[in-house]
Design an enzyme around this catalytic site. Structure first.
Site, mmCIF file in Angstrom:
data_model
loop_
_atom_site.group_PDB
_atom_site.id
_atom_site.type_symbol
_atom_site.label_atom_id
_atom_site.label_comp_id
_atom_site.label_asym_id
_atom_site.label_seq_id
_atom_site.Cartn_x
_atom_site.Cartn_y
_atom_site.Cartn_z
ATOM 1 N N LYS A 63 0.839 -1.221 0.000
ATOM 2 C CA LYS A 63 0.000 0.000 0.000
ATOM 3 C C LYS A 63 0.868 1.263 0.000
ATOM 4 O O LYS A 63 0.842 2.062 0.925
ATOM 5 C CB LYS A 63 -0.949 0.006 1.199
ATOM 6 C CG LYS A 63 -1.957 -1.146 1.186
ATOM 7 C CD LYS A 63 -3.015 -0.966 2.256
ATOM 8 C CE LYS A 63 -4.078 -2.043 2.225
ATOM 9 N NZ LYS A 63 -3.632 -3.354 2.681
ATOM 10 N N THR A 70 10.069 8.577 -4.303
ATOM 11 C CA THR A 70 10.097 7.430 -3.387
ATOM 12 C C THR A 70 9.200 6.307 -3.893
ATOM 13 O O THR A 70 9.584 5.126 -3.889
ATOM 14 C CB THR A 70 9.667 7.892 -1.972
ATOM 15 O OG1 THR A 70 10.528 8.955 -1.591
ATOM 16 C CG2 THR A 70 9.773 6.766 -0.960
HETATM 17 O O1 C5P Z 1 -8.735 -13.127 7.219
HETATM 18 P P1 C5P Z 1 -9.427 -12.339 6.122
HETATM 19 O O2 C5P Z 1 -10.014 -13.211 5.043
HETATM 20 O O3 C5P Z 1 -10.397 -11.338 6.676
HETATM 21 O O4 C5P Z 1 -8.219 -11.546 5.458
HETATM 22 C C1 C5P Z 1 -8.414 -10.663 4.422
HETATM 23 C C2 C5P Z 1 -7.111 -10.084 3.968
HETATM 24 O O5 C5P Z 1 -7.431 -9.037 3.067
HETATM 25 C C3 C5P Z 1 -6.243 -9.462 5.053
HETATM 26 O O6 C5P Z 1 -4.877 -9.633 4.679
HETATM 27 C C4 C5P Z 1 -6.634 -8.009 5.026
HETATM 28 O O7 C5P Z 1 -5.608 -7.148 5.428
HETATM 29 C C5 C5P Z 1 -6.925 -7.801 3.543
HETATM 30 N N1 C5P Z 1 -7.836 -6.703 3.245
HETATM 31 C C6 C5P Z 1 -9.122 -6.601 3.762
HETATM 32 N N2 C5P Z 1 -9.925 -5.550 3.429
HETATM 33 C C7 C5P Z 1 -9.474 -4.628 2.614
HETATM 34 C C8 C5P Z 1 -8.197 -4.696 2.071
HETATM 35 C C9 C5P Z 1 -7.394 -5.764 2.418
HETATM 36 O O8 C5P Z 1 -9.552 -7.473 4.508
HETATM 37 N N3 C5P Z 1 -10.283 -3.639 2.280
#
Ligand code: C5P
Length: 231
Positions: A63, A70
């Site tokens: 992200k 940078t």
């Molecule tokens: O365990 P879970 O299925 O909730 O994990 C979802 C993954 O997706 C995690 O790595 C989380 O950081 C990522 N994520 C999310 N929602 C977002 C963006 C990324 O849950 N909006």
């Protein structure tokens, strides 16, 4: 792409050894391995290179958001690992253009993060943005596509609205939960079927796979649901 290639497993574990153990259990039941900020600072970078060397696809969830020089150099450094996906905040064209320059002619696919799903209208208002989250998601997704990114990360609820407007643009959807299971902290979770029908190209799945007694079987069940979803 086969159904399992569309599953991105979130390696949300504290260290590379745990990640390796999980990957060994999964075998070839998923298509992409996502390494997030926690694991990146615990040896995740070397793990990424190791997985790429084994022919696996890696998603670096860094992200990025910073000044252009940078972002450009960080993107170039990440592209050198051979990773397949990288996330960049899609807040402004300068950041997005810098990431596009940084990936150069590598195969790295850039995904825009539009509005983090934990932010609601009040949080946006705190940042001086007077707009409902979905409108801002659509606005930033357009910026990302115009800058030449490959797609965006969007919740299942947002995916349908974006899919209608943005053609030839990848939609990567986290917050996946199977029918009748615990949503944990995901407030806008959808089932694999709903995500695919809403236009998601890839599904990001963490705990439903990583915390399952049999992660491989859990991934295979999700792949079956993807296969039978109507698109
Ligand atoms: O365990 P879970 O299925 O909730 O994990 C979802 C993954 O997706 C995690 O790595 C989380 O950081 C990522 N994520 C999310 N929602 C977002 C963006 C990324 O849950 N909006």
């Amino acid at each position: 792409m086969t159904p399992k290639d569309r599953i991105i497993v979130a390696l949300d574990v504290p260290d590379p050894d745990e990640a390796r153990a999980l990957i060994a259990k999964l075998g070839d039941s998923v298509g992409v391995y996502k390494i997030g900020l926690e694991l990146l600072f615990e040896g995740g970078q070397d793990l990424a290179k190791e997985l790429v060397a084994e022919g696996k696809r890696v998603f670096i969830d860094a992200k990025l958001l910073d000044i252009e020089a940078t972002v450009e150099r960080a993107t170039a450094a990440i592209a050198k690992t051979g990773a397949h996906f990288l996330t960049v905040h899609a807040t402004d064209t300068k950041t997005l253009d810098a990431a596009v320059r940084g990936r150069g002619d590598s195969a790295l696919k850039l995904l825009g993060v539009t509005v983090l799903t934990n932010l609601d209208r009040a949080d946006l208002s705190e940042q001086g943005i007077d707009m409902p989250p979905l409108a801002l998601v659509q606005e930033r997704a357009r910026l990302a596509q115009r800058a030449g990114l490959d797609g965006i990360v969007a919740s299942g609820k947002e995916a349908a609205a974006l899919h209608e407007r943005l053609r030839n643009f990848l939609i990567v959807t986290p917050g996946i939960r199977q029918q009748g299971t615990d949503t944990q902290d995901q407030t806008r979770a959808v089932t694999p079927t709903i995500a695919v029908e809403a236009g998601a190209d890839y599904l990001v799945v963490g705990r439903p796979i990583t915390r399952a007694d049999d992660p491989r079987a859990a991934a295979q069940k999700i792949a079956e649901e993807i296969a039978s979803a109507e698109v």
